[in-house]
Design an enzyme around this catalytic site. Structure first.
Site, PDB file in Angstrom:
ATOM      1  N   HIS B 118     -65.143 -26.463   0.249  1.00  0.00           N
ATOM      2  CA  HIS B 118     -65.865 -26.099   1.470  1.00  0.00           C
ATOM      3  C   HIS B 118     -66.278 -24.633   1.306  1.00  0.00           C
ATOM      4  O   HIS B 118     -65.589 -23.859   0.635  1.00  0.00           O
ATOM      5  CB  HIS B 118     -64.886 -26.258   2.632  1.00  0.00           C
ATOM      6  CG  HIS B 118     -65.478 -26.079   3.993  1.00  0.00           C
ATOM      7  ND1 HIS B 118     -65.758 -24.845   4.518  1.00  0.00           N
ATOM      8  CD2 HIS B 118     -65.809 -26.987   4.947  1.00  0.00           C
ATOM      9  CE1 HIS B 118     -66.248 -25.003   5.742  1.00  0.00           C
ATOM     10  NE2 HIS B 118     -66.301 -26.283   6.028  1.00  0.00           N
ATOM     11  N   ASP B 201     -55.982 -25.594   0.485  1.00  0.00           N
ATOM     12  CA  ASP B 201     -56.740 -25.778   1.728  1.00  0.00           C
ATOM     13  C   ASP B 201     -56.435 -27.199   2.217  1.00  0.00           C
ATOM     14  O   ASP B 201     -56.956 -28.167   1.674  1.00  0.00           O
ATOM     15  CB  ASP B 201     -58.233 -25.578   1.447  1.00  0.00           C
ATOM     16  CG  ASP B 201     -59.114 -25.975   2.637  1.00  0.00           C
ATOM     17  OD1 ASP B 201     -58.563 -26.439   3.668  1.00  0.00           O
ATOM     18  OD2 ASP B 201     -60.340 -25.826   2.532  1.00  0.00           O
ATOM     19  N   GLN B 204     -58.334 -30.709   5.820  1.00  0.00           N
ATOM     20  CA  GLN B 204     -58.805 -32.079   5.965  1.00  0.00           C
ATOM     21  C   GLN B 204     -57.662 -33.089   5.835  1.00  0.00           C
ATOM     22  O   GLN B 204     -57.846 -34.261   6.107  1.00  0.00           O
ATOM     23  CB  GLN B 204     -59.872 -32.319   4.888  1.00  0.00           C
ATOM     24  CG  GLN B 204     -60.932 -33.307   5.239  1.00  0.00           C
ATOM     25  CD  GLN B 204     -61.607 -33.008   6.565  1.00  0.00           C
ATOM     26  OE1 GLN B 204     -61.420 -33.737   7.540  1.00  0.00           O
ATOM     27  NE2 GLN B 204     -62.392 -31.945   6.628  1.00  0.00           N
ATOM     28  N   LYS B 227     -58.595 -29.905  13.676  1.00  0.00           N
ATOM     29  CA  LYS B 227     -58.772 -31.122  12.877  1.00  0.00           C
ATOM     30  C   LYS B 227     -57.510 -31.973  12.908  1.00  0.00           C
ATOM     31  O   LYS B 227     -57.386 -32.945  12.163  1.00  0.00           O
ATOM     32  CB  LYS B 227     -59.120 -30.760  11.432  1.00  0.00           C
ATOM     33  CG  LYS B 227     -60.513 -30.144  11.266  1.00  0.00           C
ATOM     34  CD  LYS B 227     -60.888 -30.067   9.806  1.00  0.00           C
ATOM     35  CE  LYS B 227     -61.973 -29.064   9.517  1.00  0.00           C
ATOM     36  NZ  LYS B 227     -63.292 -29.407  10.064  1.00  0.00           N
ATOM     37  N   CYS B 367     -71.039 -28.284   4.713  1.00  0.00           N
ATOM     38  CA  CYS B 367     -70.539 -26.982   4.223  1.00  0.00           C
ATOM     39  C   CYS B 367     -70.078 -27.061   2.780  1.00  0.00           C
ATOM     40  O   CYS B 367     -69.140 -26.381   2.370  1.00  0.00           O
ATOM     41  CB  CYS B 367     -69.428 -26.434   5.115  1.00  0.00           C
ATOM     42  SG  CYS B 367     -69.976 -26.053   6.773  1.00  0.00           S
TER      43      CYS B 367
END
Lengths: 130, 409
Positions: B118, B201, B204, B227, B367
């Site tokens: 991203h 990261d 998600q 999220k 993104c």
């Protein structure tokens, strides 16, 4: 889907499948590529002026949704024979009116991408021939 | 506790307000359950005050609830609460890290990312790499003969890309565009061998799979509340305590200091060192409630439910000759973030018509512009599932996609 909703009416779909002025110019005075970062559309415009400063040819390349492709087709037709100043006086509202469909806030960037690209293009003289 | 996820929608007030809403954009932002809304309201209505400051009871309660939320979040990922820094979100966390490690970096060093990042895990590193004269490297996707891309990272490339000059390895656990779950263990194991700092990261992943930072053994992990059924504007930076202690602060100001003179200042202990200024107190408390919501449902049920929906999505896309999935073609090694294209119809036009049927999907480059360019696509349509989705939602999506194909026949 509401059947009365006219956004995908025939003209828009026709221009999407048969875009006007979608061509690479062999000889142009200025060019510019602009992006719509929210949807990934990109439009490149090339413009050739005559001796009196009127647009005698204009071409566009790139990829976009039905609304942005129809808009750039109509706009490139509209600006032929016009001077820079005349094109610069075109308003966003006039651009949207050319499409003859209601454009929501979220789609206005699609409808206006071609106009934005042409206005940037005027500031990017290239004197290039392909 | 919910016995049946088919009834999960009733926990989310938005579906009462919009009974025909088909929300398939949880990868962008999840909806909020009543328990989270109640926790946020409870703060504003019953004990609203700043934290770590007032001697009065209200401030004491606010501080206590804020710190309880930190503990809840810590436990959720098997970290101690001292290792949990509240941020405004994943982007904040990654910028904090890129800024905080820069003094340890030298010209000629390299930073290893993946081709799937991203923009939030790309641009901060581009800035640091330019400033420090460092090289950016990208773990590529495997090439596959038939379709060109496998949508999976090439594990065999990791060994060569991460070398003795690698100082940072930062990667997404789950691709927000493709849905692919990346081989975190292999990447981290290789990075540890040469002593590089590892950053995951997990934005998600958090709402969809159990995550244990002790098992992952990463140095840092970042994620966002919005999220994972929490409020917007709140996120988490996890860091191993010694790693956090070695990191420079990002914001300077109140609440992050030990002592201050007119000339100089010393920093508070972690995690407060990174929480300068009044934080998002209600957001942190809401995130704590969101974690409790996920825990009370249980990941076994969540994964089972979402895998069923993902399978249905993939199978139905595969049954449309004009549809093309941009991502792995089975539920293995992926979550319910499913990108696809329909004929040569522009994703924006697909989404416009879906919107008329109250079907919410994301379109565009998500993104991940370099990834889209690599795949040679202007963008995709992305449907992503959450705990509240039902098979009926998937049916409505496909009914609407049929209308898209009728318009663009």
């Amino acid at each position: 889907m509401k059947q009365t909703d006219p956004i995908y009416k025939e003209m828009i779909l026709y221009l999407y499948k048969n875009p006007l002025n979608k061509k690479q110019l062999a000889d142009f005075d200025c060019s510019h590529k602009e992006y719509n970062p929210s949807c990934g559309d990109e439009i490149e415009i090339m413009i050739k002026f005559d001796e009196s400063g009127k647009i005698i040819d204009i071409g566009h390349q790139g990829e976009g949704c039905a609304v942005s492709q129809a808009a750039v087709s109509l706009l490139t037709e509209e600006v032929k024979g016009k001077s820079k100043e005349e094109v610069m006086s075109l308003t966003e509202e006039e651009m949207i009116n050319m499409l003859e469909i209601p454009i929501s806030h979220t789609r206005s960037k699609c409808a206006l991408l071609g106009l934005k690209t042409i206005l940037f293009c005027f500031d990017r003289p290239s004197n290039k021939t392909n | 506790m919910l016995l049946n996820l088919k009834e999960c929608k009733i926990c989310f007030p938005i579906f009462q307000k919009h009974p025909n809403l088909v929300y398939l954009d949880s990868a962008s932002s999840t909806q909020t359950p009543q328990t989270v809304l109640d926790a946020v309201n409870d703060y504003y209505i019953n004990y609203r005050a700043n934290i770590h400051r007032g001697l009065y009871d209200l401030s004491g309660t606010a501080t206590q609830k804020y710190e309880e939320a930190r503990k809840t979040v810590g436990k959720f990922i098997s970290a101690s609460s001292k290792e949990i820094v509240f941020t405004s979100g994943t982007t904040h966390g990654l910028n904090l890290l890129a800024s905080g490690v820069q003094n340890t970096l030298q010209p000629g060093d390299n930073i290893v990312l993946t081709e799937m990042e991203h923009h939030a895990n790309l641009i901060p590193w581009q800035k640091i790499a330019k400033k420090k004269g460092m090289e950016l490297r990208f773990i590529p996707m495997n090439r596959e003969q038939r379709t060109g891309n496998s949508y999976e990272l090439g594990v065999s490339d990791i060994e060569n890309l991460i070398d003795e000059k690698t100082k940072i390895v930062s990667f997404t656990l789950v691709s927000n565009t493709l849905g692919t779950i990346n081989p975190a263990e292999e990447i981290i194991a290789r990075a540890k061998k040469i002593g590089a700092i590892t950053i995951v990261d997990a934005a998600q992943a958090m709402a969809h799979m159990p995550i244990d930072v002790k098992i992952l053994d990463c140095d840092f992990m970042v994620f966002s509340g919005h999220k994972m059924y929490g409020p917007t504007g709140i996120g988490v930076l996890y860091g191993k305590k010694e790693r956090l202690e070695a990191l420079e602060p990002f914001f300077y100001g109140g609440d992050m200091v030990r002592s201050v003179s007119y000339e100089d200042a010393t920093w508070a202990d972690v995690p407060e060192k990174f929480e300068g200024g009044t934080p998002n107190i209600a957001g942190a408390i809401g995130l704590g409630a969101a974690v409790e919501f996920i825990q009370s449902t249980g990941f076994d049920k969540i994964q089972n439910h979402e895998t069923q929906l993902t399978n249905k999505l993939i199978n139905q896309l595969n049954s449309i000759p004009d549809a093309r999935i941009i991502g792995l073609n089975s539920e293995e090694k992926r979550i319910g973030v499913v990108s696809f294209l329909l004929k040569d119809i522009h994703p924006h036009d697909v989404a416009e018509i879906l919107n008329r049927d109250q079907v919410c999907v994301r379109t565009g480059h998500h993104c991940t512009m370099p990834l889209m360019k690599k795949l040679g696509l202007p963008g995709t349509v992305r449907a992503s599932v959450g705990i509240y989705n039902t098979e009926d939602d998937i049916d409505k999506l496909f009914a609407s996609l049929a209308r898209v194909m009728a318009v663009f026949k």
